[in-house]
Write a protein that holds these residues in place. Sequence first.
Motif, PDB file in Angstrom:
ATOM      1  N   VAL A  97       0.835  -1.199   0.000  1.00 26.04           N
ATOM      2  CA  VAL A  97       0.000   0.000   0.000  1.00 26.04           C
ATOM      3  C   VAL A  97       0.870   1.250   0.000  1.00 26.04           C
ATOM      4  O   VAL A  97       1.798   1.368   0.793  1.00 26.04           O
ATOM      5  CB  VAL A  97      -0.926   0.016   1.235  1.00 26.04           C
ATOM      6  N   VAL A  98       0.562   2.155  -0.893  1.00 25.13           N
ATOM      7  CA  VAL A  98       1.290   3.424  -0.956  1.00 25.13           C
ATOM      8  C   VAL A  98       0.256   4.543  -1.113  1.00 25.13           C
ATOM      9  O   VAL A  98      -0.902   4.294  -1.398  1.00 25.13           O
ATOM     10  CB  VAL A  98       2.262   3.474  -2.160  1.00 25.13           C
ATOM     11  N   LYS A  99       0.656   5.767  -0.910  1.00 22.62           N
ATOM     12  CA  LYS A  99      -0.251   6.872  -1.196  1.00 22.62           C
ATOM     13  C   LYS A  99       0.547   7.969  -1.872  1.00 22.62           C
ATOM     14  O   LYS A  99       1.453   8.546  -1.286  1.00 22.62           O
ATOM     15  CB  LYS A  99      -0.881   7.415   0.090  1.00 22.62           C
ATOM     16  N   GLY A 100       0.220   8.221  -3.084  1.00 21.62           N
ATOM     17  CA  GLY A 100       0.941   9.240  -3.831  1.00 21.62           C
ATOM     18  C   GLY A 100       0.417  10.623  -3.528  1.00 21.62           C
ATOM     19  O   GLY A 100      -0.747  10.804  -3.208  1.00 21.62           O
ATOM     20  N   VAL A 101       1.260  11.596  -3.615  1.00 25.49           N
ATOM     21  CA  VAL A 101       0.844  12.990  -3.579  1.00 25.49           C
ATOM     22  C   VAL A 101       0.768  13.421  -5.035  1.00 25.49           C
ATOM     23  O   VAL A 101       1.773  13.449  -5.742  1.00 25.49           O
ATOM     24  CB  VAL A 101       1.858  13.844  -2.793  1.00 25.49           C
ATOM     25  N   ASN A 102      -0.464  13.710  -5.484  1.00 23.32           N
ATOM     26  CA  ASN A 102      -0.695  13.943  -6.918  1.00 23.32           C
ATOM     27  C   ASN A 102      -0.128  12.811  -7.774  1.00 23.32           C
ATOM     28  O   ASN A 102       0.320  13.027  -8.898  1.00 23.32           O
ATOM     29  CB  ASN A 102      -0.112  15.285  -7.361  1.00 23.32           C
ATOM     30  N   ALA A 124       2.963   2.485   2.821  1.00 28.51           N
ATOM     31  CA  ALA A 124       2.191   2.387   4.062  1.00 28.51           C
ATOM     32  C   ALA A 124       1.842   0.958   4.450  1.00 28.51           C
ATOM     33  O   ALA A 124       1.015   0.755   5.330  1.00 28.51           O
ATOM     34  CB  ALA A 124       0.946   3.245   3.992  1.00 28.51           C
ATOM     35  N   GLY A 125       2.447  -0.040   3.808  1.00 28.21           N
ATOM     36  CA  GLY A 125       2.318  -1.382   4.350  1.00 28.21           C
ATOM     37  C   GLY A 125       1.571  -2.427   3.532  1.00 28.21           C
ATOM     38  O   GLY A 125       1.264  -2.243   2.363  1.00 28.21           O
ATOM     39  N   ASP A 126       1.310  -3.513   4.213  1.00 29.19           N
ATOM     40  CA  ASP A 126       0.723  -4.696   3.594  1.00 29.19           C
ATOM     41  C   ASP A 126      -0.784  -4.512   3.383  1.00 29.19           C
ATOM     42  O   ASP A 126      -1.519  -4.251   4.336  1.00 29.19           O
ATOM     43  CB  ASP A 126       0.990  -5.896   4.517  1.00 29.19           C
ATOM     44  N   PRO A 127      -1.287  -4.669   2.166  1.00 28.19           N
ATOM     45  CA  PRO A 127      -2.708  -4.412   1.894  1.00 28.19           C
ATOM     46  C   PRO A 127      -3.669  -5.319   2.656  1.00 28.19           C
ATOM     47  O   PRO A 127      -4.743  -4.863   3.064  1.00 28.19           O
ATOM     48  CB  PRO A 127      -2.834  -4.636   0.387  1.00 28.19           C
ATOM     49  N   VAL A 128      -3.303  -6.575   2.856  1.00 28.89           N
ATOM     50  CA  VAL A 128      -4.208  -7.483   3.548  1.00 28.89           C
ATOM     51  C   VAL A 128      -4.346  -7.066   5.016  1.00 28.89           C
ATOM     52  O   VAL A 128      -5.456  -6.970   5.551  1.00 28.89           O
ATOM     53  CB  VAL A 128      -3.712  -8.942   3.447  1.00 28.89           C
ATOM     54  N   GLU A 129      -3.203  -6.769   5.616  1.00 24.05           N
ATOM     55  CA  GLU A 129      -3.178  -6.344   7.016  1.00 24.05           C
ATOM     56  C   GLU A 129      -3.958  -5.033   7.197  1.00 24.05           C
ATOM     57  O   GLU A 129      -4.730  -4.874   8.147  1.00 24.05           O
ATOM     58  CB  GLU A 129      -1.712  -6.134   7.377  1.00 24.05           C
ATOM     59  N   ILE A 130      -3.776  -4.123   6.265  1.00 23.16           N
ATOM     60  CA  ILE A 130      -4.428  -2.819   6.382  1.00 23.16           C
ATOM     61  C   ILE A 130      -5.936  -2.945   6.143  1.00 23.16           C
ATOM     62  O   ILE A 130      -6.740  -2.369   6.871  1.00 23.16           O
ATOM     63  CB  ILE A 130      -3.783  -1.802   5.415  1.00 23.16           C
ATOM     64  N   ALA A 131      -6.324  -3.742   5.151  1.00 20.74           N
ATOM     65  CA  ALA A 131      -7.752  -3.952   4.888  1.00 20.74           C
ATOM     66  C   ALA A 131      -8.422  -4.568   6.116  1.00 20.74           C
ATOM     67  O   ALA A 131      -9.521  -4.169   6.513  1.00 20.74           O
ATOM     68  CB  ALA A 131      -7.943  -4.851   3.667  1.00 20.74           C
ATOM     69  N   GLN A 132      -7.741  -5.528   6.727  1.00 22.32           N
ATOM     70  CA  GLN A 132      -8.252  -6.169   7.937  1.00 22.32           C
ATOM     71  C   GLN A 132      -8.419  -5.136   9.060  1.00 22.32           C
ATOM     72  O   GLN A 132      -9.415  -5.135   9.779  1.00 22.32           O
ATOM     73  CB  GLN A 132      -7.263  -7.269   8.370  1.00 22.32           C
ATOM     74  N   LEU A 192     -14.187   8.868   0.309  1.00 25.43           N
ATOM     75  CA  LEU A 192     -13.032   7.980   0.241  1.00 25.43           C
ATOM     76  C   LEU A 192     -11.780   8.755   0.658  1.00 25.43           C
ATOM     77  O   LEU A 192     -11.612   9.905   0.280  1.00 25.43           O
ATOM     78  CB  LEU A 192     -12.905   7.458  -1.191  1.00 25.43           C
ATOM     79  N   ALA A 193     -10.947   8.118   1.476  1.00 24.77           N
ATOM     80  CA  ALA A 193      -9.705   8.769   1.900  1.00 24.77           C
ATOM     81  C   ALA A 193      -8.638   7.712   2.118  1.00 24.77           C
ATOM     82  O   ALA A 193      -8.946   6.544   2.380  1.00 24.77           O
ATOM     83  CB  ALA A 193      -9.927   9.566   3.183  1.00 24.77           C
ATOM     84  N   ALA A 194      -7.406   8.125   1.994  1.00 25.65           N
ATOM     85  CA  ALA A 194      -6.298   7.179   2.153  1.00 25.65           C
ATOM     86  C   ALA A 194      -5.354   7.621   3.261  1.00 25.65           C
ATOM     87  O   ALA A 194      -5.354   7.069   4.354  1.00 25.65           O
ATOM     88  CB  ALA A 194      -5.556   7.025   0.829  1.00 25.65           C
TER      89      ALA A 194
END
Lengths: 216, 257
Positions: free
Chosen positions: B18-23, B30-38, B229-231
């Motif tokens: 998981v990442v979050k781009g600025v523009n 920001a980490g592992d998608p499965v862990e974060i979704a959980q 929606l927000a990241a």
Amino acid sequence: MGGKVAVIDYGMGNLHSVASALEHVGAGEVLVTHDAAVIAEADRVVFPGVGAIRDCMAEIRRLRCDELLRSALVEQHKPVLAICVGMQALLQRSDENEGVDCLSLIDGEVRYFGNPLTDSEGTRLKVPHMGWNEVQQMKAHPLWAGIADRTRFYFVHSYYVAATDREMVAASVDYGVSADAALARDNLFAVQFHPEKSATAGLTLLKNFVNWNGQC
Amino acid sequence: MALAKRIIPCLDVENGRVVKGVNFVDIRDAGDPVEIAQRYNDQGADEVTFLDITASHEGRDTTVHTVERIAEQVFIPLTVGGGIRSVDDIRTMLNAGADKVSINTAAIHNPELVRDAAQRFGSQCIVVAIDAKRVGDVDGQPRYEIFTHGGRKPTGIDAVAWARKMADLGAGEILLTSMDRDGTKNGFELGVTRAITDAVEIPVIASGGVGNLDHLVDGVLEGGADAVLAASIFHFGEYTVPEAKAYMAARGIEVRL
């Protein structure tokens, strides 16, 4: 309880979510199938559904899932949980796709929410009805165990069920109209919302189903 | 009481992380998608959206596998987008466990894809993502156009007219991202949000620019969004989903608590 749960697969979309959620609540063996022998051996049956009703009904009939369901429900008296389009398919007829005849296991019809749709204060409501809405329990049932009245469940549908026999209504949901959110009769429980996508509340309902003996 | 406004954390995923781009340019991990979704599931998020930001350029297998792993343990709706180009791509993601698929660039190249997909899989699982950018004013009204390639490439298509066309073709939902705001933390572009929510009968998710909880409130009350929606505000622990919901509820917005 637990034992074997057959999830009837008539090829209309992904059933892994339902199967995963059932496994998560300790359903024992979960079988995604349209094999008559497997369904006949199962302790309980889930009848899911997504997509458009015409295609669903065509596949249900082509794969003889209508006969399998009728047999599980009426002859073998297995506990049956119908979900979303699976619930709608039980009625006599749906307005979707210019009108489609359904299974007539329950008297009543499936109607379009209407466009424009407004609430009692005149605010416009979007269609599909998509998101978490309050489920108002209309009668006591073992599948409501541990679930507070007016708990929110996840809905996504543009057509809603209106059963003729109001005694069957186990829950209602308000969205411009009062729609049937759950129907219950003998060993059948049908829900318009998606318990497999309704977080803790949905998992509780599924757990209640895998522990249900089919009596009210 | 009524339908709750939804809060949707978004996982921008690149190479399985998981990442979050600025523009969409400056990217942080920001980490592992499965862990974060959980984690979001446990926090009471109403849905999770998973956008594969590199999918247009790279293999899909990692993404499919990640979606499968999320779907096995996350029991709220999951939307997957990024690089979806065909009915086969949609089928692959739905079979992997996605509940909805978000179509962006492919809808611009081939609007009939939206119709085909909606007829085949149902409108409920077809989200059309619109990346809009303000391009000046017409008769004193701001004009917003669709951009592709992370906001770099103009298409000349009017965003509001496009949203209406997508709804007519069978889209079940619009995911609207303001490319002027994405990554800025300055809040949603409320003008285009309101214009599109008023123009279509289907639900609209507002996205792009959330930096604080007032922005979420504004998206619903002023923008008319059905979901926000927000990241990054969630990924970096600035706010939790329950904090966001409590804040919105205190301002009279119906949320699932």
